[in-house]
Motif scaffolding. Sequence first.
Motif, mmCIF file in Angstrom:
data_model
loop_
_atom_site.group_PDB
_atom_site.id
_atom_site.type_symbol
_atom_site.label_atom_id
_atom_site.label_comp_id
_atom_site.label_asym_id
_atom_site.label_seq_id
_atom_site.Cartn_x
_atom_site.Cartn_y
_atom_site.Cartn_z
ATOM 1 N N ILE A 4 0.864 -1.177 0.000
ATOM 2 C CA ILE A 4 0.000 0.000 0.000
ATOM 3 C C ILE A 4 0.902 1.230 0.000
ATOM 4 O O ILE A 4 1.481 1.601 1.019
ATOM 5 C CB ILE A 4 -0.944 0.002 1.219
ATOM 6 N N LEU A 5 1.040 1.833 -1.159
ATOM 7 C CA LEU A 5 1.966 2.949 -1.358
ATOM 8 C C LEU A 5 1.280 4.290 -1.067
ATOM 9 O O LEU A 5 0.047 4.359 -0.998
ATOM 10 C CB LEU A 5 2.489 2.923 -2.787
ATOM 11 N N PRO A 6 2.058 5.362 -0.888
ATOM 12 C CA PRO A 6 1.445 6.675 -0.668
ATOM 13 C C PRO A 6 0.432 7.059 -1.734
ATOM 14 O O PRO A 6 -0.599 7.667 -1.436
ATOM 15 C CB PRO A 6 2.657 7.618 -0.657
ATOM 16 N N ALA A 31 -6.560 -4.953 7.206
ATOM 17 C CA ALA A 31 -6.637 -4.142 8.422
ATOM 18 C C ALA A 31 -6.116 -2.732 8.171
ATOM 19 O O ALA A 31 -6.698 -1.747 8.644
ATOM 20 C CB ALA A 31 -5.842 -4.809 9.544
ATOM 21 N N GLN A 32 -5.036 -2.618 7.404
ATOM 22 C CA GLN A 32 -4.482 -1.306 7.102
ATOM 23 C C GLN A 32 -5.442 -0.489 6.247
ATOM 24 O O GLN A 32 -5.650 0.708 6.497
ATOM 25 C CB GLN A 32 -3.133 -1.467 6.408
ATOM 26 N N MET A 33 -6.054 -1.098 5.251
ATOM 27 C CA MET A 33 -6.986 -0.362 4.389
ATOM 28 C C MET A 33 -8.195 0.136 5.173
ATOM 29 O O MET A 33 -8.626 1.274 4.997
ATOM 30 C CB MET A 33 -7.405 -1.247 3.205
ATOM 31 N N LEU A 34 -8.739 -0.704 6.038
ATOM 32 C CA LEU A 34 -9.890 -0.282 6.837
ATOM 33 C C LEU A 34 -9.526 0.865 7.781
ATOM 34 O O LEU A 34 -10.371 1.702 8.101
ATOM 35 C CB LEU A 34 -10.442 -1.465 7.632
ATOM 36 N N SER A 35 -8.262 0.921 8.200
ATOM 37 C CA SER A 35 -7.846 1.977 9.121
ATOM 38 C C SER A 35 -7.885 3.357 8.475
ATOM 39 O O SER A 35 -7.901 4.369 9.184
ATOM 40 C CB SER A 35 -6.434 1.696 9.646
#
Length: 263
Positions: free
Chosen positions: A23-25, A75-79
């Motif tokens: 997941i890049l900037p 989990a990172q995307m939902l955050s």
Amino acid sequence: MRARLFGRLTRPAVCAIGVWDPILPGHQELYRRLITHARDSELSSLIISINPDPVLHLYGASECPVYSDARARIAQMLSFGLDGVLHVRFQRRDIEATAADFFEVLDQEVEIAELWLGSRQTLGRFESGNFETIRELAKVRRIRLKRLPLQQLGTSGVRQLLREGNLREAAALVGRPPIRMRPASGVLRLAWHPGRYTAVPVPGPNAPVKGTSVELELNAQKSGLPRLVWPQKKVSCLAFVSGPGDLAALAGSGPAVLNRDDL
């Protein structure tokens, strides 16, 4: 293909489709734009995450090093504030799947109001997955299509750094070190350069990377990917902060490259 929704959608969704590893900037900026647009349009925001990368089935796992595993990425995307992430499990037989097959999977799980596609993105091979085919399928479903401008994100560069075991430079590009959740087997198989890695146990994928680190050895195998034994059962998540390529770079010799980067 099998799909599972994480999160909760209360309305038809605005969505984008990708592998999202790492997941890049640039991806994060896209998520923020999608969330804002969905909210302004009174729609749900959804990311569709394909796992694994279809490239793995075409060229083999050694040609497709994974940065963070699927559970950590979800989990990172939902955050970021997305309403949902639809995880689509991509199997070897799905290489021949068409855009129509993909839409059938989506139809069973979610209602799509608007679909954002990359400038060169397809949903299948040849004519059965090209933009014209996608447009016709979307028209039948009354889905609005939006084509995004071409953007060079640097995914292949990060993958090459993983092959070299150069995690510090990779993390500098991504903004966060690779995250892995404990596998049921207690063994990780990674298309990274064999050697010694430093990892920090963390309580979850979005937790700060701090605390006592552990040294782990990624061992080459006679066949298959290099193998790393998970440290302890009580450790649920690891952030990998350095690898053998980092030490080689500091010594001025440069890391060894295992595979040609032709992704």
